[in-house]
Design a protein around this motif. Structure first.
Motif: not given
Length: 1762
Positions: A98-100, A162-163, A166
């Motif tokens: 889940e790290r950006r 992500i971003n 998501s």
């Protein structure tokens, strides 16, 4: 050497260049190289040109070995182009989760010189994942009572992108009842919530189906769906309803427990939990509650125990049905019990006489009895009976009264007592019965005589028994009792002398044990017979007799007696001379011994106990012959002594010993000491005369015995019956008791009848009988007789069987006649007994007749209950027609029968009164008519009257309820008009006094309704009049009253509490819709995170909220735990910030009614310093030269920490005491370099510990170790441990042995430390040093190349050089002194006395007048060794006369120890040993011969005095003895030839047996052979032959001889006697059938195994005794040898060389053949009382039938001839 030096110089040059070039790359190490790539690139895709970005050319990529290093090998370097390529699939979600920002850090490593560069590759996200729900289907339950606006949190979808890629939004399918609201979490994520728009109605629609869709923001967008299924939960608003208001059923009282009675059923219109009904009993009596049980789930009623109609006739039970919402209804159940025949009749004994004389007449009354049955009608009618197998019967006298009488004669001996079973059976269906057992004892009279257990007794008693010992036990039994059965024993007659009987045996009068009064001797008394009597103590007394035969068994109680060699007149042993030229096997002498015992106790064996020189002589085990075992040598002692033991075969064995003195005489000097020991020489002429006398006596005895046996056989044959009559009136005659047979030997003599009827052509054998001791006809044909038993087993003929049967019938008739005589006398005796008085029987018959004619009447009375004691019931005397005073006179009484008596008789007034308080309810319970029955007995007439009393009820009990308080639960939604059953009251009174009505206290909500049942029972019911409201009144209190109809009226009441039940119409509510909490990751298991709370305004179970997780990920369910009752959220697993930083869960709260609410729980994990730093070694070297300059690079390393912020900041350091240091290059990269010069000799290696510590609180650290070796340089020469060395070596050392070792140490390593040893060149006594000593060049061990001699040189000086293998090599020297040690290698040398030239020993003279201490001679010896090895000591090893001489220890002088005496031998031999003091010591010996005389002429004079002159008169006596022996032998031989001629003539006549009508006779014969004072008796034979005229076959059986008092083997006689059977008898009579072989008679060895038998029948050495004859031919040869022995004895050819006791066989057949070679044919052993035959194993080996004495051996060609 040159190549290695060049490599070391090149290594030093590289290190110097690396130190100068390393600063040039420092700017490049400051900033990393960054690349960016999208995820999911194909394998082999180019990331960037790493070589160009590092400033390297294409050639430098491979030359400097460019490579990348990382935790996971996602990338690689192309060595041809220098490009950085993708090596494996890269998934951003898998790597960074889940790290950006997803960055991958690499290290680019180059060598030559070693350097490192940092590379960062950023992985960019793509929309490769669609939103996804954890479950494809979501199930929800919502109660129909939930109000609109209530929300339910739904499960969120997950999108790993992500971003913008998501999760973005949710969408719900259209529906009028539900809508969707999307809310945000604190971390920015979204979750959906379902809202209720309008009220649900389960009756319209019970379920709803919706679709929830989740969409992301990618291009194109991706979506995921979940199915939502909503189930509408019903509310509990309907009570259960029974299918019937009242159930009625009938049961038989005999149904077993667990029987199903009925099933009640109630229905509920609600669903789920509200429709689940439970059943229970309501207002049930204790009795009914124990008898019946109700299944709460199914409504089945079953029985728990057996029913009893007599106790309870009807059960009334109320059943309540209740649902889970506490709504209930009731119904009533009536169970009627049907009566069955379940009571067994009872039998009561009125009178009993259990003692009956066995001669009582039939019809005698034994007992009076009565029957009773609790049932009525046919079930209460009882019939009595007894079994048919007893001599009794039963009669009925009146109703239910019976008498038991005898029905036949009694016999106590057959049945001493009777167990009479009387059975009473009713007439029910099925009928029931009971029984009672009476034990009747029969009184005894004396009508039986004693009876012995056996018809005759035979016992074996060993001789030498202790006086007073028990030898036998006879037992007689008498079936009578008391004195009639007591038996006493006595001795009537015996075959012993009447006066001596009491001194031999006695018998115990009480036990029948026979005792021996003295010790028996088998040689004096072998058997005797007793007649014992057993007599009882009756009047008159009866008796019986029995025969007891006692056999005295032989025991080994005589030791062997040695006949030769005999002791001299003075008691000394005689000498035997043996020439030294004797060859092995030379017969020296023979030991002759005899044993007075017989059988195996007389079998002798010879053993050598002691020998002067073992192995020189051998002794025959069975012959006793002493022979030389080897050639005699010159070293053998001239005089030999043998100690011989003679042992018999008894158990335990006895033995005797004999001493043999043997002398070897070849010269005067050797024979001197032996001659001096003998008192006088033996006279050969006297010895010859002795043997002639013995031979003459032996031949005379044998001749006399032969004549006596021949005359006896002739007389016996003349007295035997003719061949024409086979059987006489007496089968055989009794033998003389004075000469009993030898039963102790285990053998029996046999005789055979050979009968030839005139009308038959062929002879045939019948059966065998005993000859020597045969009982009379009656005894011999008894069933237990041994002869008849043998006849029944061995006889194949029909005539013998018929004869046996006829004789047996005759004996049976005689026995029956004797039995009849005994019975007749017994019957007369019984008739003479006094007759019984029969007056009592007459009176009993009159009484029974009166009782039978009397009629049974019944009297009835009535009395109220609860009256006082003595209350008048009725005038019983008047009703019986008697006066009051007659009641006592006639014995009128009430029969109690063991039960409580409620009434009594008043003897004064003649009335029936109460005996105590009477409670009708206690006696009859619910029975309407309470009747008590009793019987009144008039004892004078035994008349029984029946009385019935009715107990009247009074109102003494009020109605009562079983419950103290009744609680009824009614739902507030219950409709008016519902009825609820109330408990019934119980009143034990009957009639008008029983329960009549119920009343209820006034109330506006409830009324009372009484419903009457079919059985008349009144059931109250509570009726709801108007609707209840729990908010106004939660409970109502009422009172129910029950009244009876008595005067005055009695009543009872019970309070009733009505509880209004609430309806579940509220759902639980959480205090917060979303719970947020932050927890550190280091919380332990079991720690509480928070407490969630939901409230419900409902009561009871509807207000109890249960908590549970809902739609929770598996990882979260493993970490957290929720308490379902308290709502506590606990830590169950371990948290890890680095893996999961945030948890989202849903918590569901559900009440007992099934209503549910949901809340969201958000848990944030806070990082703590729980990860220690990690050290990664990128590049390192494990070796460095000790002369390397400071600043040399050792290793490159990287440190990392998974924690963040201060917890992830790391510092690295090493210990300060090492010649190394750490320098930081870029970021977390360090290099390890040297800080000063190294010395391998001081420190060969370093274990460098590098520590990395973070900045957390508390800080964590990690250590790693690098092992570094310092390379060596040759800068040290080898060094010895000592400056000089000294070594010692014993002389005579073996060649090539290690004598010393030198070691030099070099601190360098490998080749520089490898040391080579060598010796400096030198000469010793003109020879080079290398010929004496060598050294191992590798180990430094010195070896002796030759054996040193201390006498040649004492020491050596050496120089040893050690040199290493370095470049250039270094060396050192050391001095070594070697000393030679002396050893004891020379034995003493004797100078005097010296041996003569011919090798003999010199003779020293010692005068007989010498005093103690006289110097006889001196031994002189020297030793070549020196020191203590040359010290000598003298000692005396051996002396012919110990104690006569002594030797000086250090001087060697031989002196006399005492004064010489005349008995001292002429020649004395001394052996002196001279020994040095070396280790080990060496010695030498010398033999001294000392002649005890004053001079040599004196020695010769003493030798001449030992000879004795011969007697001239002995020659005449010898001549007379030879003539006498010859004469007697010739007469004996002529007598034997005459007997042989007669036998041959009869044999020739026997050939005429083939023609019919010829008569055959059998001539007995016997002979005695005696040799060497040992008698061998040949057994007398007797045959009985039966020949039939019409048969062509004959059957001949030969008996087993008796071998008493014989010393030769039994088997030698088991062949047929040569003088009785002709050679071709088998041809005349036909070949015998091998299948008809008779069993061999028993012998003495049947009790022993073959290994235990003495002689050749046991396990003896075959080489010792020779080969045993096992066929016909060998047996004939052996018997010819026995017959020829008499001739040898007469001719005088039996000499000592032939062996005494050999019967001359050794002279004819070889010296090794003796009497012990006579075979033992006793292997065919017949065991008395058994059909088994023990067979010789030798016969089986040879494949031939055993040659038993009675066995028929199949002949082929040649016939037997002896």
């Amino acid at each position: 050497m040159g190549g290695s030096c060049a490599q070391r110089r090149l290594a030093r040059l590289r290190q110097v260049l690396f130190a100068f070039l390393l600063p040039l790359f420092c700017p490049a190490l400051c900033e990393p190289i960054r690349y960016a790539i999208p995820e999911e690139l194909a394998k082999g895709s180019v990331v960037g040109n790493l070589a160009r970005d590092l400033g390297l050319s294409v050639l430098d990529v491979s030359a400097r070995k460019l490579r990348v290093s990382a935790e996971k090998p996602h990338f690689k370097v192309d060595l041809e182009s220098g490009d950085l390529l993708v090596k494996d699939r890269i998934d951003r979600e898998e790597i960074c989760r889940e790290r950006r920002i997803c960055e991958l850090q690499l290290e680019a490593v180059v060598e030559n010189p070693l350097n490192i560069f940092h590379v960062i590759v950023v992985v960019e996200d793509i929309n490769d994942h669609a939103p996804q729900f954890r479950k494809d289907e979501i199930n929800l339950e919502i109660s129909e009572s939930v109000s609109p606006g209530v929300g339910t949190i739904l499960e969120s979808a997950k999108d790993p992108d992500i971003n913008i890629n998501s999760l973005n939004k949710y969408h719900l399918s259209p529906n009028e009842y539900f809508s969707l609201v999307v809310k945000d979490n604190p971390d920015g994520s979204k979750y959906p919530e379902l809202l209720l728009q309008k009220t649900l109605d389960r009756e319209k629609q019970s379920a709803y189906h919706l679709v929830l869709t989740a969409l992301d923001g990618g291009d194109p967008p991706r979506s995921g769906t979940a199915q939502i299924r909503i189930h509408v939960v019903d509310a509990n608003d309907n009570p259960p309803v029974f299918s019937q208001d009242m159930y009625r059923v009938s049961l038989r009282e005999d149904v077993p427990p667990r029987t199903s009675v009925l099933r009640v059923r109630a229905t509920d219109q609600d669903e789920g939990v509200n429709a689940e009904i439970t059943y229970s009993f309501l207002n049930v009596a204790d009795k009914a509650q124990h008898v019946f049980s109700l299944d709460s789930t199914t409504g089945d009623i079953i029985t728990n125990q057996a029913l009893d109609f007599e106790e309870v006739e009807r059960y009334t039970i109320d059943v309540e049905a209740k649902d889970r919402g506490s709504l209930s209804t009731q119904c009533k159940i009536i169970i009627d019990v049907l009566d069955k025949n379940d009571n067994i009749p009872e039998i009561i004994i009125t009178s009993l006489s259990d003692q009956i004389l066995e001669n009582s007449r039939p019809g005698m009354v034994v007992a009076l009895l009565k029957t009773r049955d609790r049932d009525s009608g046919e079930n209460g009618e009882v019939l009595c009976s007894i079994g048919r197998d007893v001599p009794f019967k039963i009669h009925s006298s009146s109703k239910n009264y019976y008498k038991l009488v005898t029905d036949g004669a009694l016999d106590r001996e057959q049945t001493p007592e009777y167990n009479v079973t009387i059975t009473a059976t009713d007439r029910g269906k099925p009928p029931l019965s009971s029984s009672i057992s009476l034990t009747l004892h029969v009184v005894d009279v004396n009508d039986n005589a004693p009876v012995f257990q056996q018809s005759a007794y035979v016992v074996h008693v060993p001789e030498n028994n202790p006086p007073g010992a028990s030898i036998a036990h006879v037992g007689a039994s008498d079936p009578d009792l008391g004195p009639n059965g007591q038996v006493c024993y006595s001795i009537l007659t015996s075959d012993l002398e009447p006066g001596a009987l009491s001194s031999y045996v006695s018998v115990s009068a009480q036990s029948g044990v026979v005792f021996a009064q003295r010790a028996f001797d088998h040689e004096q008394l072998r058997a005797f017979e007793l007649t014992l009597q057993a007599r009882d103590q009756g009047s008159p007394a009866l008796s019986a007799n029995i025969s007891l035969r006692v056999l005295v068994d032989d025991r080994n109680d005589n030791a062997p007696r040695v006949l030769y060699p005999a002791l001299g007149p003075d008691g000394s042993a005689l000498f035997d001379m043996v020439p030294r030229a004797a060859q092995p096997g030379y017969l020296v002498t023979k030991v002759v011994a005899v044993d007075a015992d017989s059988g195996h106790n007389a079998w002798l064996s010879y053993h050598v106990l002691q020998a002067s020189e073992p192995g020189l002589f051998s002794l025959g085990l069975r012959t006793g012959e002493v022979r030389t075992a080897r050639v005699l040598g010159d070293t053998d002692v001239a005089r030999q002594r043998l100690l011989v033991a003679v042992r018999d075969g008894g158990q335990p064995p006895l033995s005797a010993t004999a001493t043999l003195l043997l002398v070897f005489a070849d010269s005067l000097q050797v024979a001197l000491p032996d001659l001096s020991d003998r008192p006088a020489p033996s006279d050969p002429q006297a010895e010859l005369q002795f043997y002639l006398v013995v031979a003459l006596a032996l031949i005379s005895v044998l001749f006399l015995l032969a004549v006596t046996l021949a005359v006896a056989l002739r007389l016996r044959r003349s007295s035997s019956p003719t061949s024409g009559s086979c059987f006489g009136s007496v089968l055989c005659a009794k033998s003389d008791p004075g000469v009993p047979p030898n039963y102790s030997e285990g053998t029996l003599p046999y005789a055979y009848n050979w009968c030839v009827p005139e009308d038959q052509a062929n002879p045939e054998f019948n059966f065998l009988t005993s000859v020597d001791h045969c009982p009379a006809t009656q005894d011999s044909l008894n069933k237990n007789s041994p002869s008849v038993l043998l006849a029944s087993i061995l006889t194949p003929s029909v005539e013998a069987d018929k004869t046996f049967k006829q004789t047996h019938k005759l004996m049976q008739k005689q026995t029956d006649a004797r039995n009849r005589g005994i019975l007749g006398s017994d019957t007369a005796m019984v008739d003479r007994l006094p007759r019984l008085d029969r007056s009592g029987l007459v009176l009993l018959c009159i009484f029974l007749g009166t009782l039978r004619e009397s009629r049974a009447g019944q009297i009835r009375y009535s009395v109220p209950e609860e009256t006082d004691k003595g209350f008048f019931v009725g005038n019983i005397s008047k009703d019986l027609g008697l006066e009051p005073r007659e009641l006592a006179e006639r014995g009128v009484r009430i029969v109690s029968r063991g039960r409580t008596q409620f009434f009594a008789l008043n003897p004064r007034s003649g009335s029936l009164i109460t005996a105590g308080r009477i409670d009708r309810e206690e006696l009859c319970e619910m029975v309407s008519a309470c009747l008590l029955n009793m019987e009144i007995l008039a004892e004078d007439t035994l008349q029984i009257y029946r009385v019935e009393v009715e107990i009247m009820d009074i109102n003494d009990n009020a109605p009562s309820f079983r419950e103290e308080e009744v609680e009824i639960k009614i739902s507030e939604h219950a409709t008016p008009g519902l009825r609820f059953p109330l408990p019934n009251a119980k009143d034990p009174d009957v009639g008008v006094n029983s329960l009549q009505s119920y009343q209820l206290s006034p109330n506006s909500y409830f009324s009372l309704h009484v419903r009457g049942g079919s059985d008349g029972v009144k059931n109250p019911e509570l009726v709801l009049e108007q609707a209840l409201d729990r908010e106004k009144d939660a409970a109502h209190l009422l009172r129910l009253t029950a009244l009876d109809g008595g005067d005055p009226i009695r009543k009872g009441a019970v309070p009733i509490r009505v509880v209004v039940l609430d309806v579940n119409d509220h759902i639980p509510k959480f205090t917060q819709s979303v719970y947020r909490v932050s927890v550190p990751e280091n919380l332990s298991s079991g720690t509480r995170v928070l407490v969630v709370n939901a409230t419900d305004p409902d009561e009871g179970v509807n207000g109890e909220v249960m908590y549970s997780f809902r739609n929770t990920e598996s990882k979260a369910s493993e970490i957290f735990q929720l308490d379902s009752r308290t709502g506590e959220v606990l830590i169950r697993g371990s948290l890890d910030y680095e893996k999961y930083r945030f948890y989202e869960m849903e918590i569901q709260g559900q009440d007992g009614g099934g209503l549910v609410t949901i809340a969201k729980l958000l848990i944030t994990v806070v990082d703590v310093n729980d990860n220690a730093p990690e050290i990664t070694i990128t590049s390192s070297t494990n070796s460095v030269l000790e002369n390397s300059p400071p600043g040399t690079v050792i290793a490159l390393l990287n440190v990392q920490d998974q924690d963040s912020e201060e917890n992830g900041q790391v510092s690295c350091f090493i210990p300060k005491n090492l010649p190394f240091k750490l320098e930081k290059t870029y970021g977390n990269y360090y290099k390890l370099i040297t800080s000063r010069a190294l010395d391998r000799e001081q420190v060969q290696s370093y274990n460098i510990t590098m520590t990395a510590t973070d900045q957390g609180s508390p800080p964590l650290s990690t250590e790693t170790h690098i092992s570094l070796n310092v390379a060596d340089d040759n800068d040290n020469a080898p060094a010895f441990l000592h400056s000089t060395y000294s070594a010692y070596i014993p002389e005579n050392n073996p060649r090539g042995s290690s004598i010393f070792s030198v070691t030099a140490h070099d601190p360098d390593s490998k080749e520089n430390a490898r040391v080579i040893y060598f010796l400096a060149e030198d000469t010793i006594q003109g020879a080079p040093l290398s010929s004496y000593i060598s050294i191992n060049s590798d180990t430094g061990v010195l070896f002796a190349l030759r054996s040193f001699d201390y006498e040649q040189f004492h020491d050596l000086q050496l120089w040893v050089t050690a040199r290493d293998s370095g470049d250039p090599p270094l060396s050192s020297n050391v001095s070594l002194s070697l000393f030679v040690l002396d050893q004891n290698d020379n034995a003493p040398e004797i100078l005097y006395p010296a041996l003569p030239s011919d090798g003999s020993t010199g003779v020293e003279l010692a005068p007989r007048s010498a005093e103690p201490g006289y110097l006889v001679t001196k031994v002189v010896a020297v030793d070549r060794d020196s020191g203590q090895n040359a010290w000598l000591s003298y000692r005396l090893l051996k002396a012919s006369e110990p104690g006569l001489f002594s030797v000086g220890v250090h001087t060697g002088e031989v002196r006399t120890a005492r004064a010489l005496q005349d008995r001292d031998a002429l020649k004395q031999s001394l052996v002196v040993a001279v020994q040095d003091h070396g280790q080990p010591p060496l010695s030498a010996t010398v033999t001294l011969t000392v002649a005890v005389a004053d001079s040599i002429p004196d020695v010769l004079a003493e030798l001449g005095s030992l000879e004795s002159p011969a007697n001239p008169d002995d020659s005449g006596l010898t001549l007379y003895l030879v003539v006498a022996v010859t004469t007697v032998s010739c007469v004996f031989l002529a007598f034997v030839l005459v007997l042989l001629a007669l036998r041959l003539r009869r044999w020739h006549s026997s050939r005429l047996l083939q023609a019919p009508g010829n008569a055959l006779t059998a001539a007995p014969a016997s002979h005695v052979v005696g040799v060497d004072r040992v008698q061998a008796f040949l057994q007398t034979y007797s045959q009985e032959v039966s020949i039939t005229a019409d048969s062509r076959k004959s059957h001949l059986i030969f008996p087993q001889p008796n071998y008493a008092d014989t010393l030769i083997s039994q088997e030698s006689y088991e062949k047929r006697e040569p003088l009785l059977v002709a050679e071709d008898l088998a041809t005349g009579l036909g070949k015998s059938d091998p299948t008809n072989n008779q069993q061999a008679p028993p012998n003495t060895d049947w009790r022993f195994s073959q290994a235990q038998r003495p002689g050749t029948s046991g396990s003896q050495n075959g080489d010792e005794t020779g080969t045993w004859p096992n066929n016909q031919f060998d047996t004939e040869m052996l018997q010819a040898m026995i017959l020829a022995s008499a001739s040898e004895a007469a001719d005088g050819s039996s000499t000592l060389g032939g062996g005494a006791g050999t019967m001359g066989l050794s002279a004819r057949y070889g010296p090794q053949f003796t009497l012990q070679h006579v075979p033992d044919y006793r292997q065919n052993v017949y065991i008395p009382g058994s059909n088994a035959t023990l067979t010789n194993a030798a016969g089986k080996r040879d494949g031939k039938a055993p040659a038993g004495g009675n066995g028929n051996k199949k002949k082929s060609g040649k016939k037997e001839k002896k």
